[in-house]
Design a protein around this motif. Structure first.
Motif, mmCIF file in Angstrom:
data_model
loop_
_atom_site.group_PDB
_atom_site.id
_atom_site.type_symbol
_atom_site.label_atom_id
_atom_site.label_comp_id
_atom_site.label_asym_id
_atom_site.label_seq_id
_atom_site.Cartn_x
_atom_site.Cartn_y
_atom_site.Cartn_z
ATOM 1 N N UNK A 120 -4.939 -3.267 1.346
ATOM 2 C CA UNK A 120 -4.646 -4.590 1.878
ATOM 3 C C UNK A 120 -3.486 -5.146 1.048
ATOM 4 N N UNK A 121 -2.333 -5.429 1.648
ATOM 5 C CA UNK A 121 -1.167 -5.838 0.861
ATOM 6 C C UNK A 121 -1.312 -7.204 0.205
ATOM 7 N N UNK A 122 -2.315 -7.980 0.616
ATOM 8 C CA UNK A 122 -2.547 -9.286 -0.008
ATOM 9 C C UNK A 122 -3.457 -9.178 -1.228
ATOM 10 N N UNK A 123 -4.277 -8.127 -1.304
ATOM 11 C CA UNK A 123 -5.252 -8.020 -2.389
ATOM 12 C C UNK A 123 -5.127 -6.740 -3.214
ATOM 13 N N UNK A 124 -4.514 -5.718 -2.675
ATOM 14 C CA UNK A 124 -4.469 -4.431 -3.360
ATOM 15 C C UNK A 124 -5.747 -3.630 -3.233
ATOM 16 N N UNK A 125 -6.723 -4.118 -2.502
ATOM 17 C CA UNK A 125 -7.994 -3.419 -2.307
ATOM 18 C C UNK A 125 -7.886 -2.437 -1.142
ATOM 19 N N UNK A 126 -8.736 -1.395 -1.099
ATOM 20 C CA UNK A 126 -8.686 -0.443 0.007
ATOM 21 C C UNK A 126 -8.831 -1.140 1.359
ATOM 22 N N UNK A 127 -8.156 -0.604 2.359
ATOM 23 C CA UNK A 127 -8.116 -1.246 3.669
ATOM 24 C C UNK A 127 -9.480 -1.309 4.353
ATOM 25 N N UNK A 128 -10.279 -0.302 4.229
ATOM 26 C CA UNK A 128 -11.582 -0.328 4.879
ATOM 27 C C UNK A 128 -11.520 0.149 6.318
ATOM 28 N N UNK A 129 -12.696 0.311 6.904
ATOM 29 C CA UNK A 129 -12.823 0.944 8.223
ATOM 30 C C UNK A 129 -12.201 0.130 9.341
#
Length: 372
Positions: free
Chosen positions: A57-66
């Motif tokens: 996620x470009x806003x959080x740096x967390x994995x995008x998810x399903x």
């Protein structure tokens, strides 16, 4: 002010916002413990030079998810933040939460969500301000607000946002009035939206929800599968900042969650839509700049055209940083303090970003200690 003069002033303002104009001077070379300043940049800053990460996620740096909304824009929503409008809804789900003064010492929030279709109930929604618009534009997201200042509306018009990326109050299908709150509150405290309502309105009015290339990263993130970075300058379990004589806030590090919980007006800032849970963020960015008044003597003019100093907090620690922006559409960059153009590595997570006036720096505290 006569109309031709007013129009000329507004057009000059738009030109300044687009160009990031300011008197030209040499950019400062920061020291280890800089005094808070704001300085114009010599020229339009370069785009971030770091390699973007895939699958985040470009806003959080967390994995995008399903169910990641690939190819779709995010959305930024303006949220009322006066005492009478509390509690708010939707702030705990925001990937990014920006806070700045607007007028009369009052701050306004801009909550940003990567997945607008699954956004929870958010509000109360308020009007646009140009300082928030300048931070919304480089995120390439949609923008939901009810009305706006002259300066904000000019900027939105210049970037062709109305009817393209901006949902204003005239698009009545994108929001509703909470009639129960309306019984005891002003209507400005009672306007809400959510993902399904917003998605239906976007489809109805044909706004541009598709993003044709890779969404820009908000920060230079540490890889989600890499160890979190330990911030360099020291421990920070409590952070106090004052926006004005009306608004101040405090963050306290929660050892159990590893996040910073927010207090405002001396009370926990809570999310009514999240069962009254207190707002918490993984990353805090407290950035100082020049804040003055526009010629109307009322609206706050937050100078985002140059660069200045600030503080990054994460995992109960902090470090000093520089921030740099420029033109209205240029990204806000968080840079190392050593004077290089190297973007700071930011740990993945939800982020809170405050732009605070230089005149309020004397009130700034880390663990109850003044910051030198």
């Amino acid at each position: 002010m006569r109309r031709p003069t007013c129009l000329l002033f507004v057009l000059c303002l738009a030109a300044c916002l687009l160009a990031g104009c300011a008197p030209q001077s040499e950019a400062p070379q920061p020291t280890a413990t800089p005094a808070p300043t704001h300085t114009p940049v010599e020229e339009e800053p370069a785009e971030p030079a770091y390699e973007t990460l895939e699958g985040i996620n470009p806003y959080t740096g967390l994995p995008q998810g399903e169910n990641y909304p690939a190819g779709k824009r995010g959305v930024a929503v303006m949220i009322n933040n006066v005492k009478g409008a509390l509690p708010q809804s939707g702030i705990n789900s925001a990937d990014l939460l920006y806070e700045m003064v607007t007028e009369g010492g009052v701050t306004r929030l801009m909550a940003v969500y990567r997945d607008y279709a699954n956004m929870p109930v958010v509000g109360p929604i308020r009007s646009a301000r140009d300082q928030h618009v300048q931070l919304m534009l480089p995120l390439e997201c949609l923008y939901a607000h009810i009305g706006g200042s002259t300066y904000a509306n000019v900027l939105l018009d210049v970037f062709h946002c109305p009817g393209y990326r901006s949902l204003d109050g005239k698009y009545r299908n994108f929001y509703w009035i909470d009639q129960e709150r309306r019984k005891t509150m002003d209507q400005d405290y009672c306007v809400y939206t959510d993902g399904p309502t917003l998605a239906a309105a976007l489809e109805k009015f044909g706004l541009d929800t598709d993003f044709g290339y890779e969404m820009p990263q908000t920060f230079r993130f540490v890889g989600a599968d890499e160890p979190a970075r330990v911030l360099e300058d020291g421990v920070a379990k409590q952070v106090y900042l004052r926006f004005s004589g009306y608004t101040d806030c405090e963050f306290r590090y929660d050892e159990t969650t590893g996040r910073y919980a927010k207090w405002e007006f001396g009370e926990p800032q809570v999310d009514e839509g999240d069962g009254g849970a207190q707002y918490q963020a993984d990353n805090l960015f407290i950035l100082f700049t020049e804040i003055t008044k526009y010629p109307d003597g009322v609206l706050s003019q937050v100078d985002l055209s140059g660069q200045g100093y600030g503080y990054y907090f994460c995992d109960g620690r902090y470090e000093r940083v520089r921030w740099m922006k420029g033109a209205a559409s240029s990204p806000l960059r968080i840079l190392r303090l050593d004077g290089t153009e190297e973007d700071v590595l930011v740990n993945p997570g939800q982020s809170y970003i405050a732009m605070v006036g230089l005149d309020q720096f004397e009130y700034f505290r880390i663990d109850d200690q003044p910051v030198e």
